[in-house]
Scaffold this motif. Sequence first.
Motif, PDB file in Angstrom:
ATOM      1  N   GLN A   1      -6.042  11.298   1.117  1.00  0.00           N
ATOM      2  CA  GLN A   1      -4.770  10.712   1.531  1.00  0.00           C
ATOM      3  C   GLN A   1      -3.755  10.921   0.422  1.00  0.00           C
ATOM      4  O   GLN A   1      -4.111  10.890  -0.753  1.00  0.00           O
ATOM      5  N   VAL A   2      -2.517  11.102   0.799  1.00  0.00           N
ATOM      6  CA  VAL A   2      -1.429  11.143  -0.182  1.00  0.00           C
ATOM      7  C   VAL A   2      -1.160   9.718  -0.632  1.00  0.00           C
ATOM      8  O   VAL A   2      -0.922   8.844   0.190  1.00  0.00           O
ATOM      9  N   GLN A   3      -1.224   9.481  -1.922  1.00  0.00           N
ATOM     10  CA  GLN A   3      -0.818   8.175  -2.421  1.00  0.00           C
ATOM     11  C   GLN A   3       0.695   8.146  -2.550  1.00  0.00           C
ATOM     12  O   GLN A   3       1.326   9.177  -2.829  1.00  0.00           O
ATOM     13  N   THR A   4       1.255   6.970  -2.346  1.00  0.00           N
ATOM     14  CA  THR A   4       2.710   6.845  -2.500  1.00  0.00           C
ATOM     15  C   THR A   4       3.039   5.571  -3.262  1.00  0.00           C
ATOM     16  O   THR A   4       2.239   4.638  -3.303  1.00  0.00           O
ATOM     17  N   ARG A   5       4.199   5.586  -3.855  1.00  0.00           N
ATOM     18  CA  ARG A   5       4.840   4.350  -4.284  1.00  0.00           C
ATOM     19  C   ARG A   5       6.099   4.218  -3.429  1.00  0.00           C
ATOM     20  O   ARG A   5       7.003   5.054  -3.526  1.00  0.00           O
TER      21      ARG A   5
ATOM     22  N   LEU B   1      13.874  14.714  -4.912  1.00  0.00           N
ATOM     23  CA  LEU B   1      14.873  14.844  -5.982  1.00  0.00           C
ATOM     24  C   LEU B   1      14.271  15.523  -7.215  1.00  0.00           C
ATOM     25  O   LEU B   1      14.906  16.369  -7.836  1.00  0.00           O
ATOM     26  N   VAL B   2      13.076  15.108  -7.569  1.00  0.00           N
ATOM     27  CA  VAL B   2      12.399  15.636  -8.758  1.00  0.00           C
ATOM     28  C   VAL B   2      10.934  15.885  -8.387  1.00  0.00           C
ATOM     29  O   VAL B   2      10.316  15.045  -7.740  1.00  0.00           O
TER      30      VAL B   2
ATOM     31  N   ASP C   1      13.316   7.499  -1.447  1.00  0.00           N
ATOM     32  CA  ASP C   1      12.735   6.215  -1.048  1.00  0.00           C
ATOM     33  C   ASP C   1      11.311   6.009  -1.531  1.00  0.00           C
ATOM     34  O   ASP C   1      10.620   5.126  -1.009  1.00  0.00           O
ATOM     35  N   GLY C   2      10.868   6.820  -2.480  1.00  0.00           N
ATOM     36  CA  GLY C   2       9.523   6.614  -2.975  1.00  0.00           C
ATOM     37  C   GLY C   2       8.946   7.891  -3.550  1.00  0.00           C
ATOM     38  O   GLY C   2       9.575   8.952  -3.514  1.00  0.00           O
ATOM     39  N   ILE C   3       7.763   7.784  -4.082  1.00  0.00           N
ATOM     40  CA  ILE C   3       7.090   8.919  -4.708  1.00  0.00           C
ATOM     41  C   ILE C   3       5.847   9.253  -3.894  1.00  0.00           C
ATOM     42  O   ILE C   3       5.128   8.355  -3.455  1.00  0.00           O
TER      43      ILE C   3
ATOM     44  N   GLN D   1      14.395   2.366  -5.441  1.00  0.00           N
ATOM     45  CA  GLN D   1      14.117   1.567  -4.221  1.00  0.00           C
ATOM     46  C   GLN D   1      12.745   0.893  -4.188  1.00  0.00           C
ATOM     47  O   GLN D   1      12.626  -0.216  -3.654  1.00  0.00           O
ATOM     48  N   TYR D   2      11.739   1.534  -4.739  1.00  0.00           N
ATOM     49  CA  TYR D   2      10.392   1.021  -4.454  1.00  0.00           C
ATOM     50  C   TYR D   2       9.922  -0.058  -5.409  1.00  0.00           C
ATOM     51  O   TYR D   2       8.906  -0.718  -5.141  1.00  0.00           O
ATOM     52  N   GLY D   3      10.606  -0.248  -6.529  1.00  0.00           N
ATOM     53  CA  GLY D   3      10.169  -1.267  -7.477  1.00  0.00           C
ATOM     54  C   GLY D   3      10.471  -0.872  -8.909  1.00  0.00           C
ATOM     55  O   GLY D   3      11.168   0.120  -9.166  1.00  0.00           O
TER      56      GLY D   3
END
Lengths: 337, 337, 337, 337
Positions: free
Chosen positions: A255-259, B149-150, B245-247, D232-234
Amino acid sequence: MVLKIGVIGVGMIGQDHIRRCIEVLNGCEIVAASDINLEHVKAVLKKYKINGKAYTEGLDVISSPDVDAIIVASSGPSHEKYVLAAIEAGKPVFCEKPLAVTAEGCQRIVEAEMKAGKRLVQVGFMRSFDSCYRKLKEMLNTRELGEPLVVKCVHHNSEVGDSYTTDMGITDSMVHEFDIMRWLLDDDYETIQVVSPRITKYAHTGVQDPQLVLLRTKKGILITIDLFVNCQYGYDIRCDVVCEDGIAYMPSPLQVQTRTKGKFGEHVNTDWRERFIVAYDIELQSFIDNAKNNIVMGPSAWDGFIASKTAAAGMKALESGEIVSVNLPQCPSFYKK
Amino acid sequence: MVLKIGVIGVGMIGQDHIRRCIEVLNGCEIVAASDINLEHVKAVLKKYKINGKAYTEGLDVISSPDVDAIIVASSGPSHEKYVLAAIEAGKPVFCEKPLAVTAEGCQRIVEAEMKAGKRLVQVGFMRSFDSCYRKLKEMLNTRELGEPLVVKCVHHNSEVGDSYTTDMGITDSMVHEFDIMRWLLDDDYETIQVVSPRITKYAHTGVQDPQLVLLRTKKGILITIDLFVNCQYGYDIRCDVVCEDGIAYMPSPLQVQTRTKGKFGEHVNTDWRERFIVAYDIELQSFIDNAKNNIVMGPSAWDGFIASKTAAAGMKALESGEIVSVNLPQCPSFYKK
Amino acid sequence: MVLKIGVIGVGMIGQDHIRRCIEVLNGCEIVAASDINLEHVKAVLKKYKINGKAYTEGLDVISSPDVDAIIVASSGPSHEKYVLAAIEAGKPVFCEKPLAVTAEGCQRIVEAEMKAGKRLVQVGFMRSFDSCYRKLKEMLNTRELGEPLVVKCVHHNSEVGDSYTTDMGITDSMVHEFDIMRWLLDDDYETIQVVSPRITKYAHTGVQDPQLVLLRTKKGILITIDLFVNCQYGYDIRCDVVCEDGIAYMPSPLQVQTRTKGKFGEHVNTDWRERFIVAYDIELQSFIDNAKNNIVMGPSAWDGFIASKTAAAGMKALESGEIVSVNLPQCPSFYKK
Amino acid sequence: MVLKIGVIGVGMIGQDHIRRCIEVLNGCEIVAASDINLEHVKAVLKKYKINGKAYTEGLDVISSPDVDAIIVASSGPSHEKYVLAAIEAGKPVFCEKPLAVTAEGCQRIVEAEMKAGKRLVQVGFMRSFDSCYRKLKEMLNTRELGEPLVVKCVHHNSEVGDSYTTDMGITDSMVHEFDIMRWLLDDDYETIQVVSPRITKYAHTGVQDPQLVLLRTKKGILITIDLFVNCQYGYDIRCDVVCEDGIAYMPSPLQVQTRTKGKFGEHVNTDWRERFIVAYDIELQSFIDNAKNNIVMGPSAWDGFIASKTAAAGMKALESGEIVSVNLPQCPSFYKK
Ligand SMILES: [Mg+2]
Ligand SMILES: [Mg+2]
Ligand SMILES: [Mg+2]
Ligand SMILES: [Mg+2]
C-alpha cells in the motif's frame, strides 16, 4: 496447447472464474458451462463472447468430449456429486470450497481419487497462492528463527449480512485458517477450543462475534485465531509466528503510505476480493498450467477433508465450551507432499 | 500463437532474457540468437535446450524470416544499428538501455520510427512495470492529494566496482529516475543541477559519491535525486511525493518483518536484480503480449531520447556546478500518450 | 519542602531507588536506610554521599522521627510487616511488589489501611506511569474506537536464569499484566485459563515456556497474555486492543530507525530496566510529590491484593489445565477511583 | 533553594512560561513580571495566584533584588536591550528567539557576555531538548553508521496566516534547522542556496511555499531543508541522516497506531505546541536547574548569533537565486563546547 475448461455453476463465483480465464489467465478457453437456468448460462457465455456449449446439467459438462478440465462453482451441496463424476471421467477438477458439505462426503472423494490412482482434485483454498503467506513460509523454512511455538492469526472482516451465523465463523471463515496453518506449519491438529468474548454492538442478534479459537497441533504448536466479522474497519488477515529465535510477521499487501488530513497511514483492504484477487488468479493459473501437463497440485481433496473434520470438531467445541479432540486420521502416503 | 523471438547479444543480460522467455514468460519461443562468438551462442542455446539458429551477426537475426520480434541485448554502441535495422524490417524490437549512446543516435531512431509510421521500439526501462511505482502513480492519479510540488527520490546501491565513474552516476544510474519521473508526473524538465556532498570513504579515488541532483519540471515541480552508489546497506529505491494536500510514499517490496537478535525490522534488497526481478518479467511479457497483437507500448524511443538529452544536460551541470537548461524538444504527436 | 525518605533494604532495587532519589528526582532526600548487614548500609550511604542513619532493623527506619516517608525494598516476605508498621505510624509507604507474599497478607494490609482511614500505601507497579500505556489509555478513553472486546498482550523477555520456574511466569511476570489490565480497562476478572504451548529449546528443564493465559473480565472482555521469557530477541511488551470500531496498538518506546547492514529496522529493548526506566522515575517522583501534599495515589494496596488473588487463581489454572474462577471480592468504596 | 524568576513580557509566550513554571516545573517561583500594560500584568499574576511585583518596565524586573533570573518573552526588537541589561546585572537570562533582530545585535550580546566572563544567556531554541532529536544524536555519536554525508530535513506546518511572508520561511521557520543542525553535526555552514518549487494553491498571494534550502557545511555535509508551511496535513518535523554505513531516521513522537475506518495509521501532530510541548518544559527546567547552580548551558548567545548570520545569508540567497557564502566567524574558545 490450450486447456479447454467446462464450468459448472455460473453464479457470482462461477462468472468470476470465467472472467478470470478470459481476461486474466493464459493457456485456457471456456468451452462449456452449466446452470439450472439455461438462459442464464447462455447470457453469461454471450457476455464474455464465448462460443461454448450451454447445459442445465453439470454432469453433461463433465462428459462433454470437448472438455479437458472442470471448474466446480455450483452450490455447496452439489460439489460432491460433480467432483466424483470428474474423478470417474479422469478429468482434472478445480472445486470451490467446500469440497463437500460433510466430512463423510469429503472422505468419499478422497477414496475415489485414491482408487483412480492419481490426483485429479484441486480445492479452492487460495491462501497458499498469496504472496504474503508465501513470503512468510519462505522465511520460516529457512529455520533462521528456529521452530515455531505459537502462531497468532487475525481474520477480520468489515461486516456480515444477517444470514451469517456463529457456526459460519467456524465452517466458512476460520476454515481458511484451518487449511493454511497446516500448509504453513506442516503439522496437524490435536485439540480445538472456542472462546466467546464480549460481543460487539454490530453483531446481529444471536451471533457471537468476535470468536477466539485455540488449536493445538501434534507438535504442540499453539495457534490462536482472532475472528471478528463485524470489525468495521476493513478486511484484515494477519499472522504472527513466534519462534524459538524470534517472531516473523506476515506482511500486508503493498500500500502507498500517506500523510494527509492529520493522519500518517495506509489503506486497509476493503474485502476479501480486494485482498486475495491476485491469489485467485495465481491459484487458477496454476491449476491450468498443471492440468496441461496432466498433473494436479495445490490444496488436495485430503486437505479439504481435514479442513472439514477440523471444522466439525470446532462446532463441537463451540457447543460445549470444552477443549475438544480433533481426531484426524493419518495422512495416506498417496497425499503426502 | 507464439511469438518467435530473436536475441542479439547473449552476454549476462541477453542470457537472462532467454532464461526469462523459457522459464518464466508465456506465449514466446526463442528461434535465433547472435553473438560475436558463435560457440558461445551455441552453448547458450544448448544450455536452454533451444532448437534455434545461431549467428555471429545481429543483422542476420533481424532478417531471419522465422523471427517475429527482436531483443537487443548487445553492447551499448551497437544498439542504434540493430534498432534501426529492426525498424527497417518492420519488426517489434525490445532494446535494452541505452537506446543509443548519444542523444543524436536516439534522435535518428525516433525519426526512423516516425517515418515507419508506427511504434516498433520498446526501451528497457523497467521501472514503470514495477508494482511499487504503479501503486504510487495510481494514488497520485486519484488527485486525492492534489498536485505534486516536490518529489524526493532515493537511489542507493550497496557498492560499485572501480570501473564506475562519477559520470555514470548520471548516465547509467540516475537515467532511470530521469525516465520514470516523466512517466510518474506526465511532465518534462527545464533545468538540472548537480550538487556534490561530502564523499564517503567507500568511494574509489576520484569518484564523487553521493551526488544530489535537482531537476525542475515545466510545471515547476522540484525533483531531488539522492544517489549513493556505495551506501553499503543494500539496494534501496524510494520516492516521496509532496503534494498540495499530503505526501505519498512509494511502498517498498513486500518483506516479512521480524523481531530477532535485538532488532525489529526487515531485509533491504541486496541489489537491483532482486529489487526489480518481477518488473523485468512483466516488462518483457508486456512486450510479447503486445507484439503478438502487432502493437508496441511501454517506454518509447522518444522516452529513450529524452532520457539521453537529460543525461547530457546533467553532464554539463556536473562539470559546471551551475543550474543548466535541459532544452527538451516538443514531443511529436506521434509519441503523445 | 523536601520529603525525607527512609529506605528499607539496600539490595539491588533499594540501591537503585536511592540512586534515583539522589540523581534523578526532585524534592526528596534520603535520611535513613536499613539492611540486615549494617556495614552494607553504611557503604551504600557513603557511596551516594548521604549523611543519613544506618539501621539493621527496618522498623527503626519507620519509627525514626526524621523520616517522612518509607520505601520498602527488602526481600518479599518482609514487605507485609514493614507496610503494616508504616500504616501504624501514619507514614506514606512505597512498597515494591509483591505487597505481601500471600493474598491473605495483602488483605491484612488493605484492612489496616482502611482502618487508618486514608491511603498510605503505593505499590510498585510501574506500568501505569509508562508513557506507552498512558497513550493507549488516553486513546481508549476517547471511546473513538468504541468498547474494548479483546486485548492481546505480549510479555517477552530475552532469557531467564535457572532459578526461574513455571509458577513465576504467573506470580512474577504476568502479575504486571494482571494489574495493568484492570487499570487500562476499569474492569475485574471472572475466569482464568493457562495454556501450555510447545516448549522452546532455550527453556531450562521442567520449565513451561512460553505460556498463554486467557482472562475473562466481568464485562466479558477476553484478555490473552503471550508470555515468553526465553524469547532470545529482547524485552518486548505489547498490547493490542480490539474494539468495536477499530484496533489500538500500544506504541513501543521511541527508537531511531536505521537502514544498515542489509536491514531496515530498530533496536528492541534489552531488558525491563531499559524498557521501564523512565516509568520507574515517574512512579517514584509521583509518590514523592503526593507525599509532600500528604496524599497517596497510584497503584493501591487493593490493587496489590487483587493482583495477588488473580495470581493465586492463575496457579490453580496452571495446575488443573481448567478454566478457573477468579472470585474477586467487591472493591470497597474506600478504594474506588 | 528555589529560583526566583522575573518575566519580561506576558503575552502568549510569556504567559505560557509562567504557567509552565507554576504548574509543570520544579524549583522555581515567579516573583515579578512586566508588560507595557500594567493591568495586564496584574491580571496574569492574579490568574496564576502569584504574589509578585508588577512592572511596566522590564529593566525594573532585572534590577529587582528579589529576582535571581530572567525570562525575556517581550516583543523581538526589545530582546537585545533586556538581555544586555541582564548580563550587566550578572543574572542568568533565558531569552526567547530571536536573541536580537539583527546579527549585529546578537554580536553585541556575545561581546557583552564574553566581557562578563561567564555564560549568562540561554536562547530559546528548544529542539535540542526534544527526545527525538536527542535519540538521533545519540545514535550518530556512536559512529556505528560512520560519518554523516547528507542530511534531509522536513519542516512542514499545516497552514499560516496571511501575515506570513516568504522571508519568514527563512528567518522564523528554518532558523530552527539552522540552529539544530549545528548541534546535531558539530559543524558550521559554508554556503546556502534557496530553491523555489511549484507553489501550492494554499499559499497566500506572493508567498513562495514550499521552499527548499541547501546548506553545505565546512565538512562538506549537504543539508536539505524541505519547508512547507501550508502542507495541510499537520505539523511534521523529520530528519534523515545518510551516513557512510547507513541511514538514521529521527523518530516521531509516540503515537498509538490504530486500524479504524479503512485506515491503518496514526495521528500527525497538529502544531508546534503539541509537537514540542515537552521540549519546552525540559528546556526551561534545565535553565532553572543550572541557574540554581549558578551556571548557564544549552543554546548560547553564540548559537543565536550564528543562526542570525545564517538566516541573513539565506535572505541573500533567496533574493539572488545563487549559492551564497555564509561567512561565519570562528567560534571563540569562550563558547566552545
Ligand atoms: Mg477459494
Ligand atoms: Mg532494463
Ligand atoms: Mg516496580
Ligand atoms: Mg523556543
